[in-house]
Design an enzyme around this catalytic site. Sequence first.
Site, short mmCIF file in Angstrom:
data_model
loop_
_atom_site.label_atom_id
_atom_site.label_comp_id
_atom_site.label_asym_id
_atom_site.label_seq_id
_atom_site.Cartn_x
_atom_site.Cartn_y
_atom_site.Cartn_z
N ARG A 43 0.83 -1.22 0.00
CA ARG A 43 0.00 0.00 0.00
C ARG A 43 0.86 1.27 0.00
NH1 ARG A 43 -3.72 2.85 3.90
NH2 ARG A 43 -5.66 3.34 2.83
N ILE A 69 -7.63 7.22 -1.13
CA ILE A 69 -7.48 5.77 -1.22
C ILE A 69 -8.32 5.24 -0.06
CG2 ILE A 69 -5.29 5.95 0.08
CD1 ILE A 69 -4.33 3.37 -1.16
N SER A 70 -9.19 4.25 -0.32
CA SER A 70 -10.15 3.79 0.69
C SER A 70 -9.44 3.15 1.89
CB SER A 70 -11.11 2.78 0.09
OG SER A 70 -11.74 3.30 -1.04
N GLN A 71 -10.19 3.09 2.99
CA GLN A 71 -9.71 2.41 4.19
C GLN A 71 -9.53 0.91 3.88
OE1 GLN A 71 -12.77 2.24 7.10
NE2 GLN A 71 -11.45 1.43 8.69
#
Length: 222
Positions: A43, A69-71
């Site tokens: 990530r 950017i999503s959790q």
Amino acid sequence: MVMRKKIQRLLDEIESEYRFTRGMTGKAMLGPELRRAISNTPRDKFVPLASIDSAFDNHPLSIGYGQTISQPYIVAIMTDLLELKADDVVLEIGTGSGYQAAILSQLCRQVYTIEYVEELAEQARTRFERLGYDNIVTISGNGFDGWPEHAPYDGIIVTAAATHIPGPLIEQLKAGGRMVIPVGRTYSHQELKLVIKNQQGDIDVKDILSVVFVPFQGERNE
Ligand code: SAH
């Protein structure tokens, strides 16, 4: 902290949130394949340099252009709800950083992903090439219309909150396929929905979780 430890901590946090939400999602824990995909996806290579120290935290992060950017927990649960098989073809709306697509690409045959912001689509494309994700194709455009050329899709995942489920996406979902999409008019009232199309082509929509996503751009009236 070394990377391996950071990833382990992230997996633990995702697992703990899974237990907390199992009553709503029907998912009690990460399966081995999804767990492996998260472990193997760097990530830190999907976030801006300034956020690199937080790359393995279970939070959304800014990626510029007002987008995020999503959790990781949300990436995991949305992926899980699609119940992908190795031969599946998936459409994603909202490429963003490309992290969600990278996770999906390890659990199915092919990912097509559409991003509204041209610069983000280009950055994601470069990232996929550099990191060797060769079963993801990205284009820039309005995902409201889906991507008819490659339809129908076994799974469709939308990562921006729309006010309704776009008709073209329902059409492009295969019989037996699943779609996950956040729906809501404001940040404070969004519901993650699971759409299942049965073999007769009828759809069933279930509310899964309250969520917070950036708004869907360029939505059309139907
Ligand atoms: N899946 C992404 C999350 C990105 S946030 C990740 O893993 O990083 C949602 C993204 O949806 C934003 O980049 C936004 O530009 C994009 N988006 C919003 N409306 C869209 C539309 N109509 N078509 C395609 N992308 C859209």
